[in-house]
Structure formats: C-alpha cells, structure tokens
Write a protein that holds these residues in place. Structure first.
Motif, PDB file in Angstrom:
ATOM      1  N   THR A 189       1.503  -1.190  -0.264  1.00  6.92           N
ATOM      2  CA  THR A 189      -0.139  -0.020   0.289  1.00  6.92           C
ATOM      3  C   THR A 189       1.004   1.521  -0.283  1.00  6.92           C
ATOM      4  OG1 THR A 189      -0.170  -0.325   2.463  1.00  6.92           O
ATOM      5  CG2 THR A 189      -1.877  -0.868   0.801  1.00  6.92           C
ATOM      6  N   ASP A 190       2.426   1.184   0.575  1.00  7.25           N
ATOM      7  CA  ASP A 190       2.735   2.562   0.540  1.00  7.25           C
ATOM      8  C   ASP A 190       3.603   2.950  -0.894  1.00  7.25           C
ATOM      9  OD1 ASP A 190       4.524   0.293   0.577  1.00  7.25           O
ATOM     10  OD2 ASP A 190       6.183   1.019   1.994  1.00  7.25           O
ATOM     11  N   VAL A 191       3.921   1.228  -2.059  1.00  3.58           N
ATOM     12  CA  VAL A 191       4.056   1.781  -2.954  1.00  3.58           C
ATOM     13  C   VAL A 191       2.859   2.620  -3.861  1.00  3.58           C
ATOM     14  CG1 VAL A 191       5.032   1.228  -5.275  1.00  3.58           C
ATOM     15  CG2 VAL A 191       5.901   0.564  -2.588  1.00  3.58           C
ATOM     16  N   LEU A 192       1.422   1.862  -3.568  1.00  2.00           N
ATOM     17  CA  LEU A 192       0.376   2.555  -4.348  1.00  2.00           C
ATOM     18  C   LEU A 192       0.339   3.542  -3.959  1.00  2.00           C
ATOM     19  CD1 LEU A 192      -2.313  -0.635  -4.561  1.00  2.00           C
ATOM     20  CD2 LEU A 192      -0.764  -0.111  -6.408  1.00  2.00           C
ATOM     21  N   ALA A 193       0.260   3.928  -2.830  1.00  2.00           N
ATOM     22  CA  ALA A 193       0.194   5.608  -2.513  1.00  2.00           C
ATOM     23  C   ALA A 193       1.246   6.763  -3.093  1.00  2.00           C
ATOM     24  CB  ALA A 193       0.242   5.650  -0.666  1.00  2.00           C
ATOM     25  N   ARG A 194       1.808   6.077  -2.931  1.00  2.00           N
ATOM     26  CA  ARG A 194       3.085   7.530  -3.657  1.00  2.00           C
ATOM     27  C   ARG A 194       2.802   7.171  -4.760  1.00  2.00           C
ATOM     28  NH1 ARG A 194       9.037   5.420  -2.478  1.00  2.00           N
ATOM     29  NH2 ARG A 194       8.053   3.633  -1.066  1.00  2.00           N
ATOM     30  N   VAL A 195       3.279   5.850  -5.891  1.00  2.00           N
ATOM     31  CA  VAL A 195       2.773   6.309  -7.201  1.00  2.00           C
ATOM     32  C   VAL A 195       0.806   7.173  -7.642  1.00  2.00           C
ATOM     33  CG1 VAL A 195       2.392   4.893  -9.256  1.00  2.00           C
ATOM     34  CG2 VAL A 195       4.296   4.520  -7.715  1.00  2.00           C
ATOM     35  N   ALA A 196      -0.131   6.561  -7.382  1.00  2.00           N
ATOM     36  CA  ALA A 196      -1.014   7.053  -7.333  1.00  2.00           C
ATOM     37  C   ALA A 196      -1.691   8.718  -6.703  1.00  2.00           C
ATOM     38  CB  ALA A 196      -1.637   6.404  -6.448  1.00  2.00           C
ATOM     39  N   ALA A 197      -0.668   9.193  -5.483  1.00  2.00           N
ATOM     40  CA  ALA A 197      -0.956  10.171  -5.303  1.00  2.00           C
ATOM     41  C   ALA A 197       0.178  11.182  -6.459  1.00  2.00           C
ATOM     42  CB  ALA A 197      -0.108  10.844  -4.422  1.00  2.00           C
ATOM     43  N   HIS A 198       1.351  10.907  -6.632  1.00  2.00           N
ATOM     44  CA  HIS A 198       1.659  11.651  -7.845  1.00  2.00           C
ATOM     45  C   HIS A 198       0.832  11.608  -9.178  1.00  2.00           C
ATOM     46  CE1 HIS A 198       5.096  13.489  -9.953  1.00  2.00           C
ATOM     47  NE2 HIS A 198       5.014  12.548 -11.474  1.00  2.00           N
ATOM     48  N   LEU A 199       0.050  10.474  -9.518  1.00  2.00           N
ATOM     49  CA  LEU A 199      -0.598  10.217 -10.701  1.00  2.00           C
ATOM     50  C   LEU A 199      -1.912  11.139 -11.014  1.00  2.00           C
ATOM     51  CD1 LEU A 199       1.038   7.218 -12.191  1.00  2.00           C
ATOM     52  CD2 LEU A 199       1.643   9.407 -13.119  1.00  2.00           C
ATOM     53  N   GLN A 200      -2.102  11.075  -9.300  1.00  2.00           N
ATOM     54  CA  GLN A 200      -3.399  12.237  -8.950  1.00  2.00           C
ATOM     55  C   GLN A 200      -4.633  10.814 -10.120  1.00  2.00           C
ATOM     56  OE1 GLN A 200      -3.976  16.364 -10.275  1.00  2.00           O
ATOM     57  NE2 GLN A 200      -2.038  16.354 -11.008  1.00  2.00           N
ATOM     58  N   ILE A 201      -4.468   9.621  -8.794  1.00  2.00           N
ATOM     59  CA  ILE A 201      -5.400   8.409  -8.950  1.00  2.00           C
ATOM     60  C   ILE A 201      -6.440   8.381  -7.948  1.00  2.00           C
ATOM     61  CG2 ILE A 201      -5.573   5.912  -9.701  1.00  2.00           C
ATOM     62  CD1 ILE A 201      -2.949   6.631 -11.186  1.00  2.00           C
ATOM     63  N   PRO A 202      -7.254   8.813  -8.151  1.00  2.00           N
ATOM     64  CA  PRO A 202      -8.283   8.298  -6.758  1.00  2.00           C
ATOM     65  C   PRO A 202      -8.008   6.983  -5.667  1.00  2.00           C
ATOM     66  CG  PRO A 202      -9.944   9.144  -8.563  1.00  2.00           C
ATOM     67  CD  PRO A 202      -7.806   8.669  -9.321  1.00  2.00           C
ATOM     68  N   PRO A 203      -8.268   7.060  -4.845  1.00  2.00           N
ATOM     69  CA  PRO A 203      -7.471   6.039  -4.401  1.00  2.00           C
ATOM     70  C   PRO A 203      -8.573   4.690  -4.144  1.00  2.00           C
ATOM     71  CG  PRO A 203      -7.162   8.170  -2.437  1.00  2.00           C
ATOM     72  CD  PRO A 203      -8.698   8.369  -4.113  1.00  2.00           C
ATOM     73  N   ALA A 204      -9.849   4.997  -4.934  1.00  2.00           N
ATOM     74  CA  ALA A 204     -10.548   4.025  -4.845  1.00  2.00           C
ATOM     75  C   ALA A 204     -10.325   2.957  -5.922  1.00  2.00           C
ATOM     76  CB  ALA A 204     -12.407   4.441  -5.049  1.00  2.00           C
ATOM     77  N   LEU A 205     -10.002   3.422  -6.750  1.00  2.00           N
ATOM     78  CA  LEU A 205      -9.302   2.613  -8.449  1.00  2.00           C
ATOM     79  C   LEU A 205      -8.315   1.958  -7.829  1.00  2.00           C
ATOM     80  CD1 LEU A 205      -9.632   6.267 -11.045  1.00  2.00           C
ATOM     81  CD2 LEU A 205     -10.919   3.647 -10.605  1.00  2.00           C
ATOM     82  N   VAL A 206      -7.516   2.580  -7.065  1.00  2.00           N
ATOM     83  CA  VAL A 206      -6.219   1.596  -6.883  1.00  2.00           C
ATOM     84  C   VAL A 206      -6.642   0.231  -5.221  1.00  2.00           C
ATOM     85  CG1 VAL A 206      -4.365   2.426  -7.919  1.00  2.00           C
ATOM     86  CG2 VAL A 206      -4.794   3.141  -5.753  1.00  2.00           C
ATOM     87  N   GLY A 207      -7.467   0.948  -5.086  1.00  2.00           N
ATOM     88  CA  GLY A 207      -8.012  -0.522  -3.503  1.00  2.00           C
ATOM     89  C   GLY A 207      -7.563   0.662  -2.466  1.00  2.00           C
ATOM     90  N   LEU A 208      -7.404   1.351  -2.618  1.00  2.00           N
ATOM     91  CA  LEU A 208      -6.894   2.473  -0.670  1.00  2.00           C
ATOM     92  C   LEU A 208      -7.990   3.070  -0.369  1.00  2.00           C
ATOM     93  CD1 LEU A 208      -3.182   3.574  -2.675  1.00  2.00           C
ATOM     94  CD2 LEU A 208      -4.059   1.957  -0.811  1.00  2.00           C
ATOM     95  N   ALA A 209      -9.628   2.630  -0.628  1.00  2.00           N
ATOM     96  CA  ALA A 209     -10.186   3.331  -0.467  1.00  2.00           C
ATOM     97  C   ALA A 209     -11.376   2.875   0.393  1.00  2.00           C
ATOM     98  CB  ALA A 209     -11.035   4.198  -1.429  1.00  2.00           C
ATOM     99  N   ASP A 210     -11.097   1.608   0.811  1.00  2.00           N
ATOM    100  CA  ASP A 210     -12.256   0.361   1.006  1.00  2.00           C
ATOM    101  C   ASP A 210     -11.541   0.054   2.470  1.00  2.00           C
ATOM    102  OD1 ASP A 210     -13.537  -2.124  -0.958  1.00  2.00           O
ATOM    103  OD2 ASP A 210     -14.466  -0.912   0.119  1.00  2.00           O
ATOM    104  N   GLN A 211     -12.734  -0.696   3.379  1.00  2.00           N
ATOM    105  CA  GLN A 211     -12.376  -0.401   4.690  1.00  2.00           C
ATOM    106  C   GLN A 211     -12.248  -2.266   5.012  1.00  2.00           C
ATOM    107  OE1 GLN A 211     -12.554   0.576   7.844  1.00  2.00           O
ATOM    108  NE2 GLN A 211     -13.010   3.024   7.254  1.00  2.00           N
TER     109      GLN A 211
END
Length: 411
Positions: free
Chosen positions: A59-81
């Motif tokens: 998740t830490d790698v996904l967070a860095r890359v998604a943040a830079h590319l401005q990808i919403p968290p839900a599209l890379v599995g980071l907004a689910d509980q």
C-alpha cells in the motif's frame, strides 16, 4: 486521461492496480524512469508494479505512485474498509501506517512534470486522510484522533502557502474530508460537542472548495449524526438542505444514502410511517446502483445491505421488534468491529421489544466487550441507552451482571 474510461474501470474492478497505473502513466506521457524518479523508485520497480496483476500490493508504494499520478484512491484499492486477505489486523495497521507516511512524504518528492505539482500535493494529502480513515476500523479513536488533528494542521499550513486559488480550493476539499473524519472520531468517543464543531468545519471547508457534491455530503454526514443523536427534526432539515445543495442532477448514491438518513431522522422522532417510506425509497435506489466504486466523496459502498442495517436501527428506536428480528443476519455482518457492535446493540433492542430479556443482554454484553476493546464511548453510551429501556423492579441475573459490568466504565 479520463479515469472513467472502460479499460481503467475494468482494471480497477479486477484488482489489477498495476494496469491502472500503467494506463494513467502512459496517458500522462511519462516514462517508467520518470515516474520512478518522482516517487523514489527504480525503473525496474515501476515495471514490476505495472505487471503485478491481481496479487497483493504494497500500500505504501501504491500510495506514492497514485498520489503523483492523481489517481483516486478507490481505483487502486486504497479507499475500502475491507480487511487484508490474511486477516491480520496488525499487518493491516502497519501497512496503513506506511501508507500514511508515504502520502505525507509524497509532496516532498521531485515532480516529473511541474504542471501537476499542486494537484499531486493535494492528492498525497488526501491519500493520507484515506489511510487514517481506514485505521478507524482497527484503532481506538482516542489513539487516532491526535494523528488526524496533526494532519489537519499540516493541511492548514500547506494551504497558507498555496500558489493559486485552484490549489487552495483542492486543499480545502482535503481539509473538509479530514475535518469530517475528526468529527466521526469525536462522535465515536462520545464527545458530541466536538463532533458538531468538526462537522461544521468540514461543511465550511467544502464551501470554500466550491464543490456542491462535497458540501452536500458533509451536510448529510451532520444530518446522520443528528439522527443518531435523537434530533430528528434537525436531521430532516439538514438532509433537505443537502438535497437542495446537490440540485436535481445528483448522483444516484446520494438519493439512496440521504433517504436512509431521513429514515433514521423519522425514527428518532417516533414517526414509523415516515421511516418506512424513506426506507422504501432508499432500498429502491440502492438496488439500482451500479457495481462501480462509489463516486468521491463517498468512501464506502452503499447497497441494500446498508439499507437493511438502517432498517434495524430504525426498528430499534421505534421499538419495532418485527423490523429488527426479521433482518437478514448475513446482510448485517459487514463493516468494522465497531460498526457491527452498534448493529448488535440494535438487535438487542429488538429482542427487548419482543420481551426476550436473556437474549437481549447476551447480545448487549458482546457489544460492550467491543466497546471496551476500542474504548468507544459511542458503543458504551448506546449500550446504556438500551439498558434504560428495561424497567423491572427485580431484573434477572443477566441484567444485574450487565449493570455491574457498566458500573465502573468511564469514557
């Protein structure tokens, strides 16, 4: 790139988050090396990430890359509980803490394209908010609130240095989400005054952001709080205001969710007919929702199972045992431990309404265990409210043991 494009959505729904990143990177005309340099990764690491498929991601790698590319968290599995597949809560907490650290650090990384620096900064801060929100499911609110308040101070500090009105608006939107989370945590701690203050801050920040959808969501969140707090008329007024802010072109999930809030508000005021009508509207809207992740700012899926849980909550408040005890137990089994504990207390209230004292307090005792584990004032207060509905001069042993359990609980 249009993030609603079929190939992006298909990859996200299938859990192939590396493919989502690859599609957005190519659309942004960045090489793997450029993206890696911006995110502190090697070119080969980016390549492996993009070809990773549907396995478990860091998740830490996904967070860095998604943040830079401005990808919403839900599209890379980071907004689910949802919990991790291995079921390890400790692993979940460590990974999410890594996500929070990574998201906070992202604005300090060199940008490959200067034009998106502002957007990348707000996206990184939003990912940090998402990480903190997900920790709510496995962390006592009293432990988490300090980090949330520190994050809010960081957002305010960054906002003061914003270079444009557009950047400032994006940061206000992040601040609104984070203030709303602070309100949720205060509510869980039983601090209703602070909860109202934070929800009010989230509404004001959403207005500063100039986003009617976000403003309506935060007004609806306050309405939901007031409905649960027993203030039915105020909750109905707030829900009506949220609909007014959204206007006629509101997303379907807004209708489904706001109807459920209105059902709770009617139940808080003792209006069973109004609650039933609102639940019917909510269920019909929920059943028609697409299977895609909910649109921002909604961070949790809303479906028929959510409506079922609201119906149980309404039944508990209206003392309608038929609403509570006819619920599909499997449909009520989702959510975090704290969310399930609140549903269990509603089920206990239903058993009490049906005269099943033993069953009611067996359930209530289980919920209190969860409340003590997470030091949740909201759960303990709700347990006390259920207890107050029973007025017997000579309560049975199970009730006396429950009273002793709560006697020395201070939250």
């Amino acid at each position: 790139m249009d993030l609603r494009a079929p190939e992006v959505r298909a990859a996200a729904r299938g859990g192939n988050y590396g493919r989502v990143i690859e599609l957005v990177r190519k659309s942004a005309r960045l090489t793997q090396r450029q993206l890696g340099e911006a995110c502190g990764l090697s070119q080969s690491a980016v390549s492996r990430l993009e070809k990773h498929g549907t396995g478990a991601y860091r998740t830490d790698v996904l967070a860095r890359v998604a943040a830079h590319l401005q990808i919403p968290p839900a599209l890379v599995g980071l907004a689910d509980q949802h919990a991790l597949q291995d079921g390890s809560q400790d692993v979940e907490r460590r990974n999410l803490l890594g996500l929070a650290v990574a998201a906070a650090a992202t604005p300090l990384l060199p940008a490959a394209a200067p034009a998106d620096t502002d957007g990348g900064q707000s996206a990184a801060l939003r990912l940090n908010t998402t990480a903190l929100r997900r920790l709510d499911g496995s962390t006592p609110s009293r432990e988490l609130s300090e980090s949330v308040h520190a994050h809010l101070r960081l957002i305010q500090s960054v906002s003061r240095d914003a270079r444009s009105d557009a950047h400032r608006a994006r940061l206000a939107a992040v601040g609104s989400e984070t203030a709303s989370l602070a309100g949720w945590l205060a509510w869980d701690m039983g601090d209703h005054g602070s909860a109202r203050t934070w929800y009010g801050s989230s509404i004001r920040a959403a207005r500063t952001a100039g986003d009617p959808l976000l403003a309506a969501y935060q007004i609806g969140s306050l309405a939901q709080f007031e409905a649960h707090a027993g203030n039915g008329p105020q909750a109905l007024s707030l829900a009506a205001r949220a609909r007014q802010v959204l206007g006629p072109q509101r997303p379907p999930v807004a209708d489904a969710w706001l109807s459920s809030v209105e059902a709770l508000a009617h139940a808080a005021g003792g209006d069973g007919t109004g609650a039933d009508q609102a639940l019917t509207r909510s269920r019909a809207a929920a059943e028609a929702l697409p299977a895609d992740p909910p649109p921002w700012p909604w961070v949790f899926r809303f479906g028929p199972e959510k409506v079922a849980a609201v119906r149980v909550a309404c039944g508990a408040r209206l003392k309608r045992a038929d609403w509570v005890l006819s619920a599909d137990a499997e449909a009520l089994g989702g959510g975090t431990d704290k969310q399930r504990a609140l549903i269990v207390l509603d089920l206990a209230a239903g058993h009490l309404a049906a005269g099943r004292v033993e069953a009611a307090f067996a359930l209530a005792g289980r919920a209190v265990d969860t409340g003590l584990k997470y030091r949740s004032g909201r759960i303990v207060d709700r347990a006390r409210a259920v207890r107050r509905t029973l007025t017997l001069t000579s309560p049975p042993k199970v009730v006396r043991e429950f009273d002793e359990r709560l006697h020395d609980v201070y939250m």
